[in-house]
Design a protein around this motif. Structure first.
Motif, short mmCIF file in Angstrom:
data_model
loop_
_atom_site.label_atom_id
_atom_site.label_comp_id
_atom_site.label_asym_id
_atom_site.label_seq_id
_atom_site.Cartn_x
_atom_site.Cartn_y
_atom_site.Cartn_z
N ALA A 157 17.91 8.67 5.74
CA ALA A 157 16.84 8.24 6.39
C ALA A 157 15.66 8.58 5.96
CB ALA A 157 16.75 8.72 7.92
N LEU A 158 15.14 9.57 5.19
CA LEU A 158 14.07 9.88 4.81
C LEU A 158 13.73 9.28 3.37
CD1 LEU A 158 11.38 11.76 4.43
CD2 LEU A 158 12.88 13.43 3.38
N VAL A 159 14.83 9.02 2.79
CA VAL A 159 14.68 8.37 1.08
C VAL A 159 14.55 7.10 1.71
CG1 VAL A 159 16.18 7.60 -0.59
CG2 VAL A 159 16.27 9.95 0.05
N VAL A 160 15.22 6.33 2.52
CA VAL A 160 15.13 4.94 2.93
C VAL A 160 13.64 4.59 3.59
CG1 VAL A 160 15.87 3.19 4.20
CG2 VAL A 160 17.44 4.29 3.09
N THR A 161 13.23 5.59 4.23
CA THR A 161 11.73 5.47 4.95
C THR A 161 10.64 5.54 3.81
OG1 THR A 161 12.63 6.31 6.91
CG2 THR A 161 10.22 6.28 6.67
N LEU A 162 10.87 6.44 2.85
CA LEU A 162 9.94 6.62 1.72
C LEU A 162 9.85 5.43 0.90
CD1 LEU A 162 10.27 10.27 0.94
CD2 LEU A 162 8.49 9.28 2.12
N GLY A 163 10.88 4.76 0.75
CA GLY A 163 11.33 3.64 -0.33
C GLY A 163 10.75 2.53 0.26
N ILE A 164 10.89 2.19 1.55
CA ILE A 164 10.38 1.07 2.26
C ILE A 164 8.77 1.08 2.59
CG2 ILE A 164 10.35 0.03 4.49
CD1 ILE A 164 12.97 -0.84 2.87
N LEU A 167 7.12 0.43 -1.00
CA LEU A 167 7.23 -1.08 -1.36
C LEU A 167 6.24 -1.74 -0.31
CD1 LEU A 167 11.03 -1.69 -1.73
CD2 LEU A 167 9.06 -1.53 -3.53
N ARG A 168 6.20 -1.35 0.94
CA ARG A 168 5.30 -1.89 1.87
C ARG A 168 3.80 -1.77 1.52
NH1 ARG A 168 6.38 -5.34 6.65
NH2 ARG A 168 4.11 -5.66 7.76
N PHE A 169 3.44 -0.58 1.49
CA PHE A 169 1.89 -0.12 1.80
C PHE A 169 1.54 0.35 0.41
CE2 PHE A 169 4.17 1.07 5.71
CZ PHE A 169 3.45 0.13 6.44
N VAL A 170 2.18 0.84 -0.63
CA VAL A 170 1.76 1.43 -1.85
C VAL A 170 1.71 0.44 -3.01
CG1 VAL A 170 1.86 3.15 -3.89
CG2 VAL A 170 2.18 3.80 -1.15
N ARG A 171 2.91 -0.11 -3.11
CA ARG A 171 3.15 -1.17 -4.36
C ARG A 171 2.39 -2.36 -4.09
NH1 ARG A 171 8.99 -3.21 -6.68
NH2 ARG A 171 8.05 -4.42 -8.53
N ARG A 172 2.36 -2.94 -3.05
CA ARG A 172 1.52 -4.15 -2.78
C ARG A 172 0.01 -3.91 -3.10
NH1 ARG A 172 2.52 -6.42 3.02
NH2 ARG A 172 1.28 -8.03 2.24
N ARG A 173 -0.51 -2.85 -2.88
CA ARG A 173 -1.92 -2.66 -2.75
C ARG A 173 -2.02 -2.23 -4.55
NH1 ARG A 173 -4.31 0.78 2.28
NH2 ARG A 173 -3.69 -0.78 3.90
N GLY A 174 -1.31 -1.35 -4.86
CA GLY A 174 -1.43 -1.05 -6.36
C GLY A 174 -1.28 -2.17 -7.51
N GLY A 175 -0.67 -3.26 -7.05
CA GLY A 175 -0.29 -4.48 -7.95
C GLY A 175 -1.30 -5.55 -8.00
N GLY A 176 -2.57 -5.04 -7.54
CA GLY A 176 -3.76 -5.92 -7.67
C GLY A 176 -3.95 -7.12 -6.74
N LEU A 177 -2.96 -6.97 -5.72
CA LEU A 177 -3.31 -8.21 -4.76
C LEU A 177 -4.39 -7.90 -3.72
CD1 LEU A 177 0.54 -8.46 -3.62
CD2 LEU A 177 -0.67 -9.85 -5.36
N PRO A 178 -5.12 -8.74 -3.23
CA PRO A 178 -6.34 -8.47 -2.49
C PRO A 178 -5.74 -7.93 -1.17
CG PRO A 178 -5.93 -10.80 -2.83
CD PRO A 178 -5.10 -10.11 -3.62
N VAL A 179 -6.47 -7.15 -0.60
CA VAL A 179 -6.02 -6.57 0.66
C VAL A 179 -6.97 -7.47 1.52
CG1 VAL A 179 -6.01 -4.77 1.95
CG2 VAL A 179 -5.56 -4.23 -0.37
N GLU A 180 -6.50 -8.30 2.49
CA GLU A 180 -7.20 -9.02 3.33
C GLU A 180 -7.43 -8.00 4.64
OE1 GLU A 180 -5.60 -12.61 3.94
OE2 GLU A 180 -5.88 -13.23 1.74
N ARG A 181 -8.51 -8.56 5.21
CA ARG A 181 -8.72 -7.84 6.80
C ARG A 181 -7.66 -8.45 7.79
NH1 ARG A 181 -14.23 -8.88 9.54
NH2 ARG A 181 -15.11 -7.26 7.42
#
Length: 214
Positions: A157-164, A167-181
């Motif tokens: 459960a911990l591994v899955v939660t950290l992975g999700i 992917l959901r919060f760190v990778r999307r922001r780190g990929g240069g995608l604009p963070v919209e309000r």
């Protein structure tokens, strides 16, 4: 007729309800197609208990004949054997069911992450459903499993939660995608701005009235 906006209160309520409904659907489905093997044993124990009560007939143990006392001991021994067997099979069933629930939770959370941009409200509901299902699976193994089974389930459960979460919060922001309000945050800020402007207008009116009186 009120228009439902993405990120508004109706959208949040819908996502939360979808998460609960998905959890219930997965739980009922798993219990339907993967029932506990202890249920037949529990029915046998209830039948033996009913037989014991009929044999006893509300009488004290001293009032029973030798044959009746021997039957009572045989029934109680059978109940004890069935109880140990039911406990063993319940632990095995809890381990397998917990893994199945965690697998379904992982699937729901993965779909939520992959479709987060296209289906924001639905992805939030799927994510909540995955989280609730994950809690259900971990809680099941914590209640009935052994120490090693609990450790394995919590680790998964911990591994899955950290992975999700990555992917959901760190990778999307780190990929240069604009963070919209978010729409909900924008609506709150607009509402606060309107209230501040109204208060300023009232204060200005009071100031002009005091100046005119002087």
């Amino acid at each position: 007729m009120t228009k439902l906006r993405e990120g508004g209160p109706f959208s949040i309520i819908f996502a939360f309800f979808l998460g609960l409904l998905l959890t219930a659907f997965i739980g009922v489905g798993v219990n339907t197609f993967h029932p506990s093997p202890a249920e037949p044993l529990e029915r046998q124990m209830r039948a033996l208990g009913s037989e014991e009560r009929q044999l006893e007939g509300g009488r004290p143990a001293a009032a029973l004949s030798a044959d009746e006392q021997a039957q009572m001991r045989s029934i109680r021994d059978s109940v004890e054997v069935l109880s140990r067997r039911a406990e063993q099979v319940s632990e095995g069933w809890a381990r397998s069911t917990s893994l199945i629930l965690i697998a379904f939770a992982t699937l729901a959370m993965a779909v939520a992450v992959l479709r987060a941009d296209q289906l924001s409200t639905l992805s939030n509901g799927l994510l909540l459903g995955g989280v609730f299902t994950m809690l259900y699976g971990v809680g099941l193994i914590l209640a009935t499993g052994t120490s090693m089974a609990r450790f394995i389930a919590i680790t998964l459960a911990l591994v899955v939660t950290l992975g999700i979460g990555y992917l959901r919060f760190v990778r999307r922001r780190g990929g240069g995608l604009p963070v919209e309000r978010p729409m909900a945050e924008a609506a709150v800020l607009n509402g606060l701005e309107a209230r501040v402007q109204a208060i300023e207008a009232q204060l200005e009116g009071i100031r002009k009235a005091l100046i005119a009186r002087d």
